[in-house]
Motif scaffolding. Structure first.
Motif, PDB file in Angstrom:
ATOM      1  N   GLY A  15      46.055  51.814  32.493  1.00 13.99           N
ATOM      2  CA  GLY A  15      46.825  50.612  32.205  1.00 13.99           C
ATOM      3  C   GLY A  15      46.553  49.456  33.139  1.00 13.99           C
ATOM      4  N   LYS A  16      45.765  49.684  34.192  1.00 15.06           N
ATOM      5  CA  LYS A  16      45.448  48.626  35.139  1.00 15.06           C
ATOM      6  C   LYS A  16      44.202  47.865  34.683  1.00 15.06           C
ATOM      7  CE  LYS A  16      48.689  49.720  38.126  1.00 15.06           C
ATOM      8  NZ  LYS A  16      49.848  48.827  38.368  1.00 15.06           N
ATOM      9  N   ARG A  17      44.177  46.577  34.982  1.00 15.63           N
ATOM     10  CA  ARG A  17      43.040  45.720  34.661  1.00 15.63           C
ATOM     11  C   ARG A  17      42.360  45.329  35.963  1.00 15.63           C
ATOM     12  NH1 ARG A  17      47.037  41.542  32.007  1.00 15.63           N
ATOM     13  NH2 ARG A  17      47.942  42.081  34.030  1.00 15.63           N
ATOM     14  N   ALA A  18      41.048  45.566  36.023  1.00 17.41           N
ATOM     15  CA  ALA A  18      40.331  45.397  37.291  1.00 17.41           C
ATOM     16  C   ALA A  18      39.128  44.484  37.121  1.00 17.41           C
ATOM     17  CB  ALA A  18      39.871  46.752  37.826  1.00 17.41           C
ATOM     18  N   LEU A  19      38.904  43.660  38.135  1.00 14.77           N
ATOM     19  CA  LEU A  19      37.703  42.836  38.240  1.00 14.77           C
ATOM     20  C   LEU A  19      36.935  43.271  39.481  1.00 14.77           C
ATOM     21  CD1 LEU A  19      35.862  40.385  37.625  1.00 14.77           C
ATOM     22  CD2 LEU A  19      37.457  38.997  38.990  1.00 14.77           C
ATOM     23  N   VAL A  20      35.623  43.505  39.319  1.00 22.44           N
ATOM     24  CA  VAL A  20      34.745  43.843  40.436  1.00 22.44           C
ATOM     25  C   VAL A  20      33.598  42.843  40.435  1.00 22.44           C
ATOM     26  CG1 VAL A  20      33.279  45.592  41.507  1.00 22.44           C
ATOM     27  CG2 VAL A  20      35.315  46.294  40.210  1.00 22.44           C
ATOM     28  N   THR A  21      33.469  42.062  41.497  1.00 22.07           N
ATOM     29  CA  THR A  21      32.327  41.158  41.574  1.00 22.07           C
ATOM     30  C   THR A  21      31.120  41.909  42.130  1.00 22.07           C
ATOM     31  OG1 THR A  21      32.845  40.353  43.812  1.00 22.07           O
ATOM     32  CG2 THR A  21      33.857  39.187  41.958  1.00 22.07           C
ATOM     33  N   GLY A  22      29.932  41.537  41.646  1.00 19.73           N
ATOM     34  CA  GLY A  22      28.723  42.216  42.102  1.00 19.73           C
ATOM     35  C   GLY A  22      28.697  43.671  41.718  1.00 19.73           C
ATOM     36  N   GLY A  23      29.065  43.984  40.471  1.00 20.66           N
ATOM     37  CA  GLY A  23      29.210  45.378  40.070  1.00 20.66           C
ATOM     38  C   GLY A  23      28.086  45.957  39.259  1.00 20.66           C
ATOM     39  N   SER A  24      26.893  45.357  39.315  1.00 14.90           N
ATOM     40  CA  SER A  24      25.798  45.846  38.484  1.00 14.90           C
ATOM     41  C   SER A  24      24.913  46.867  39.177  1.00 14.90           C
ATOM     42  CB  SER A  24      24.942  44.668  37.995  1.00 14.90           C
ATOM     43  OG  SER A  24      24.341  43.991  39.092  1.00 14.90           O
ATOM     44  N   ALA A  40      41.131  52.633  34.598  1.00 16.53           N
ATOM     45  CA  ALA A  40      41.298  51.186  34.544  1.00 16.53           C
ATOM     46  C   ALA A  40      40.380  50.572  33.494  1.00 16.53           C
ATOM     47  CB  ALA A  40      41.002  50.568  35.907  1.00 16.53           C
ATOM     48  N   GLU A  41      40.790  49.412  32.986  1.00 14.65           N
ATOM     49  CA  GLU A  41      39.920  48.563  32.181  1.00 14.65           C
ATOM     50  C   GLU A  41      39.199  47.637  33.158  1.00 14.65           C
ATOM     51  OE1 GLU A  41      40.210  45.396  28.425  1.00 14.65           O
ATOM     52  OE2 GLU A  41      42.029  46.165  29.400  1.00 14.65           O
ATOM     53  N   VAL A  42      37.874  47.585  33.106  1.00 14.29           N
ATOM     54  CA  VAL A  42      37.102  46.923  34.157  1.00 14.29           C
ATOM     55  C   VAL A  42      36.198  45.832  33.581  1.00 14.29           C
ATOM     56  CG1 VAL A  42      35.475  47.230  36.060  1.00 14.29           C
ATOM     57  CG2 VAL A  42      37.105  49.060  35.513  1.00 14.29           C
ATOM     58  N   LEU A  43      36.245  44.689  34.225  1.00 12.21           N
ATOM     59  CA  LEU A  43      35.300  43.598  33.998  1.00 12.21           C
ATOM     60  C   LEU A  43      34.508  43.416  35.287  1.00 12.21           C
ATOM     61  CD1 LEU A  43      34.242  41.054  32.417  1.00 12.21           C
ATOM     62  CD2 LEU A  43      36.117  39.787  33.503  1.00 12.21           C
ATOM     63  N   ALA A  57      32.230  49.264  31.113  1.00 12.45           N
ATOM     64  CA  ALA A  57      32.733  48.042  31.748  1.00 12.45           C
ATOM     65  C   ALA A  57      32.280  46.818  30.957  1.00 12.45           C
ATOM     66  CB  ALA A  57      32.235  47.932  33.178  1.00 12.45           C
ATOM     67  N   ALA A  58      33.126  45.823  30.885  1.00 15.39           N
ATOM     68  CA  ALA A  58      32.740  44.534  30.325  1.00 15.39           C
ATOM     69  C   ALA A  58      31.997  43.743  31.392  1.00 15.39           C
ATOM     70  CB  ALA A  58      33.973  43.771  29.857  1.00 15.39           C
TER      71      ALA A  58
END
Length: 255
Positions: A15-24, A40-43, A57-58
Motif C-alpha cells: 500500500g506504500k508508494r515509493a520513489l527511488v532516484t537513480g534506480g536503474s 510497495a508501488e515503485v517509480l 517498477a514504473a
C-alpha cells in the motif's frame, strides 16, 4: 533473491508508494527490488531510459540536477503514484582529479547539483505532501568516504557532507509531522559506477584511498545497502530519524 530471503515476505510496505532516484542500476536498482518485494508501488528515474529498470517498477526519464527535471519527476509522481510515502534519493557520483585545486568550476557545480541539490529540490516538491498527510519516510544515500579528506574527491565529499547536514536538519523540521528523514552512507560497494570510478582513479597514479578489504572481509553488495534502506523506511524504524547510518563493513570507523 526471494522475498523470504530478504526479510520482506510479510509485504510490510504493502500500500506504500515509493520513489527511488537513480534506480536503474547498482544500489538504486537493489533498493527498487527490495521495495517491490516488500509490496510497495515503485517509480524510479534516471537521466535516460536504459532498459535495466527492475521489472515491476514504473520509470520516468528526468535529470534531477535541474529544477525542470525535478519538476518533471514530481509531476510523474502525482500522475503515476498519486503521491509518495517513501522517498529514496540515490543519485550521486563525481569524477576524481589529481588535486582538489584541479577540479574545475563546472564539476564543482555538477557535483553539488547531483549529490546535494537534486535531493533538496525533489524534497521541496514532494515532502510537503508527506507533511500534510503526517506520514512518510525519506532516505538520502550519502557515502562513508566523507572522512578522511581526499583531495581528488573534494567536490564529492563536500557535497555529501552537506547532504548529511541537510538530512539532519530536514529531520528536525519534519519530525513534528511524523515524517522521518535519515541517510545511509555506503562504503566501497561492487557497482558498475564504483568500479569505473576506482579504475579511473588508479589511472591518475595517485592511488584510490583505502584498498584493503573491509574488516568484515569483502566489498559491499548493492543488496547490503538496500537492506539498510528497507529498514529505515519500514515501521521497524518508526523511532529512528535524523541519523546517518554507515553501511561499509567497518571500512570507515567513526569515533
Amino acid at each position: 533473491m526471494t522475498t523470504a530471503e530478504n526479510g520482506s515476505e510479510k509485504g510490510e510496505l504493502a500500500g506504500k508508494r515509493a520513489l527511488v532516484t537513480g534506480g536503474s542500476r547498482g544500489i538504486g536498482a537493489a533498493v527498487v527490488r527490495q521495495l517491490l518485494d516488500a509490496g510497495a508501488e515503485v517509480l524510479t528515474t534516471a537521466r535516460s531510459a536504459t532498459g535495466t529498470t527492475p521489472e515491476g517498477a514504473a520509470f520516468v526519464a528526468a535529470d534531477v540536477r535541474t529544477r525542470d527535471g525535478a519538476e518533471t519527476l514530481a509531476a510523474a509522481v502525482r500522475d503515476v503514484l498519486g503521491g509518495v510515502d517513501v522517498l529514496v534519493h540515490n543519485v550521486g557520483g563525481a569524477r576524481p582529479h589529481r588535486s582538489g585545486l584541479d577540479i574545475p568550476d563546472e564539476e564543482w557545480r555538477d557535483a553539488l547539483d547531483l549529490n546535494l541539490l537534486a535531493s533538496v529540490r525533489v524534497d521541496a516538491l514532494l515532502a510537503p505532501g508527506m507533511r500534510d498527510r503526517r506520514t512518510g519516510a525519506i532516505v538520502h544515500v550519502s557515502t562513508a568516504a566523507t572522512f578522511p579528506p581526499s583531495p581528488p574527491f573534494l567536490h564529492y565529499q563536500a557535497a555529501k557532507v552537506a547532504l548529511e547536514s541537510y538530512s539532519r536538519g530536514l529531520a528536525v523540521e519534519l519530525a513534528p509531522a511524523g515524517v522521518r528523514v535519515n541517510a545511509v552512507s555506503p562504503g566501497r560497494t561492487a557497482t558498475p559506477g564504483g568500479e569505473a570510478t576506482r579504475k579511473y582513479w588508479e589511472s591518475l597514479d595517485i592511488g584510490p584511498g583505502p584498498t584493503d578489504t573491509p574488516p568484515l572481509g569483502r566489498d559491499g553488495r548493492p543488496a547490503d545497502i538496500a537492506n539498510a534502506v528497507l529498514f529505515l523506511v519500514s515501521e521497524r524504524a518508526e523511532w529512528v530519524t535524523g541519523q546517518v547510518i554507515g553501511v561499509d563493513g567497518g571500512e570507515y570507523p567513526r569515533g
